[in-house]
Scaffold this active site. Structure first.
Site, mmCIF file in Angstrom:
data_model
loop_
_atom_site.group_PDB
_atom_site.id
_atom_site.type_symbol
_atom_site.label_atom_id
_atom_site.label_comp_id
_atom_site.label_asym_id
_atom_site.label_seq_id
_atom_site.Cartn_x
_atom_site.Cartn_y
_atom_site.Cartn_z
ATOM 1 C CG HIS A 1 8.500 -1.392 11.391
ATOM 2 N ND1 HIS A 1 8.109 -0.139 11.772
ATOM 3 C CD2 HIS A 1 7.389 -1.982 10.861
ATOM 4 C CE1 HIS A 1 6.826 0.029 11.515
ATOM 5 N NE2 HIS A 1 6.362 -1.068 10.971
ATOM 6 C CG ASP B 1 -5.271 6.008 0.887
ATOM 7 O OD1 ASP B 1 -6.400 6.206 0.383
ATOM 8 O OD2 ASP B 1 -5.038 6.150 2.098
ATOM 9 C CD GLU C 1 0.043 -6.738 12.173
ATOM 10 O OE1 GLU C 1 0.803 -5.815 11.847
ATOM 11 O OE2 GLU C 1 -0.746 -6.644 13.140
ATOM 12 N NE ARG D 1 -0.801 -3.951 4.776
ATOM 13 C CZ ARG D 1 -0.867 -2.950 5.649
ATOM 14 N NH1 ARG D 1 -2.047 -2.636 6.184
ATOM 15 N NH2 ARG D 1 0.203 -2.262 5.983
ATOM 16 C CG ASP E 1 3.739 -1.632 5.422
ATOM 17 O OD1 ASP E 1 2.850 -2.116 4.694
ATOM 18 O OD2 ASP E 1 3.624 -1.521 6.658
ATOM 19 C CG ASP F 1 7.313 2.710 6.110
ATOM 20 O OD1 ASP F 1 7.017 1.506 5.907
ATOM 21 O OD2 ASP F 1 6.788 3.393 6.999
ATOM 22 N N PRO G 1 0.843 -1.199 0.000
ATOM 23 C CG PRO G 1 0.039 -0.999 2.183
ATOM 24 C CD PRO G 1 0.906 -1.850 1.304
ATOM 25 N NE ARG H 1 -0.238 4.292 9.760
ATOM 26 C CZ ARG H 1 1.031 4.681 9.887
ATOM 27 N NH1 ARG H 1 1.444 5.782 9.286
ATOM 28 N NH2 ARG H 1 1.867 3.974 10.605
ATOM 29 N NE ARG I 1 6.510 4.351 10.871
ATOM 30 C CZ ARG I 1 6.285 3.738 12.012
ATOM 31 N NH1 ARG I 1 7.129 3.905 13.010
ATOM 32 N NH2 ARG I 1 5.244 2.962 12.182
ATOM 33 C CE1 TYR J 1 1.274 9.029 3.785
ATOM 34 C CE2 TYR J 1 1.636 6.652 3.949
ATOM 35 C CZ TYR J 1 1.869 7.938 4.395
ATOM 36 O OH TYR J 1 2.724 8.154 5.450
#
Length: 335
Positions: free
Chosen positions: A308, A113, A281, A161, A194, A196, A82, A156, A310, A84
């Site tokens: 993870h 999105d 999840e 998804r 994701d 990021d 996904p 989000r 960012r 945006y």
């Protein structure tokens, strides 16, 4: 005196004769030294034989290395991402696309999105060289983050998804790229990546042969160095996590992959936008598998192959100041 010397000489003579006779008798007997001599000779023979074998190996051409399977023989990895609109969107997608380009037999499902595809994402996909499907669906207003709300308040990427899952199940909706979903019986694996995060290409090798749901640790998540399953004797027996460890599946979105046939066999398996914090999840996985049947990967969940991360939100104070002066950056230049 003479008699005594004569007796001594006679005794010496008799003893010598006896010793000589004993020695002559022993010459006809088997020698106890033969077994050690034979063993030593056998060792020398074995060493000579080994040296001959090594010399022959050196003269022989090196063996041809084992060839990896042809890409056509590999199950396809369907990566659902996904995305945006934001200042760092293109930078994030370029980085991710270049990682994915290192992975054979991969199909990228990029879901915007948005009400319709944007030129930025359409152009990036066309230039990526990847096999892709472009989808778009707008998050309902009631599910959007409000100004000033932290990102964890609302789940989000849920609509995006689920849109990709719908496409895999043959419900259409593609706005670019490959329009047709995989035919029934296709072997593959679905991964939610994701835009990021940071991914090692080794991660995709680990997930490739997933039979049900495979799992691994995720670094730099949940306020910990890593979160992930705890494995004993090749089976998941618990989870290393600090926040709500009693969740059905205390996993990060980047910490699991699902076999495509399993997803297609469970058409009701989707993400629940109303799931409590941290349970997104679990809202999907609870339809697919029991925790005891999870398949640990990455050396029994001892290797971290995804992080993870960012990207820091850029500060635009100077840009805003120049815009007020009528000297802002050229909006026609895509960033």
């Amino acid at each position: 005196m003479k008699l005594k010397l004569k007796n001594v000489f006679l005794a010496y003579f008799l003893v010598s004769i006896a010793g000589l006779l004993y020695a002559l008798v022993q010459l006809g007997q088997p020698c106890d030294c033969l077994p050690p001599l034979r063993a030593a000779a056998e060792q020398l023979r074995q060493k000579d034989l080994r040296i001959s074998q090594l010399q022959a190996d050196l003269r022989r051409p090196p063996p041809v290395p084992a060839q990896p399977p042809e890409p056509e023989a590999l199950p396809t990895i369907y990566v659902i991402t996904p995305t945006y609109a934001r200042l760092v969107q293109k930078a994030e997608l370029v980085r991710l696309s270049q990682t994915l380009s290192l992975v054979p037999r991969l199909h990228w499902l990029l879901v915007e999105d948005a009400e319709s595809p944007t030129p930025l994402v359409s152009g990036l996909l066309a230039a990526s060289g990847l096999l892709f499907t472009h989808l778009a669906v707008l998050t309902p207003k009631a599910q959007r983050l409000r100004e000033g709300e932290p990102g964890w308040v609302r789940p989000r990427g849920v609509e995006q998804r689920n849109k990709a899952l719908d496409w895999l199940q043959g419900k259409g909706g593609a706005v670019g790229g490959e329009k047709d979903p995989p035919p029934p019986g296709t072997q593959g694996v679905v991964y939610f990546a994701d835009d990021d995060n940071t991914y090692s290409r080794e991660l995709f090798k680990e997930m490739r042969w997933t039979r049900g749901v495979s799992v691994w640790p995720v670094g730099l998540v949940g306020g910990l160095r890593f979160e992930g399953p705890q494995v004993q004797d090749g089976r998941v027996v618990g989870f290393h996590t600090a926040w709500e460890p009693n969740r059905p599946f205390p996993l990060d979105m980047a910490g699991f992959a699902v076999a495509l046939p399993l997803l297609l066999a469970k058409p009701n398996a989707q993400f629940d936008a109303t799931a409590p914090r941290g349970h997104l999840e679990s809202s999907l996985l609870s339809h697919l598998v029991d925790p005891k049947d999870l398949e640990p990967r990455a050396a029994n969940c001892t290797q971290v192959l995804v992080w993870h991360t960012r990207t820091e939100k850029p500060k635009m104070k100077q840009e805003e100041q120049l815009q007020r002066q009528g000297q802002g950056s050229d909006p026609a230049i895509e960033v």
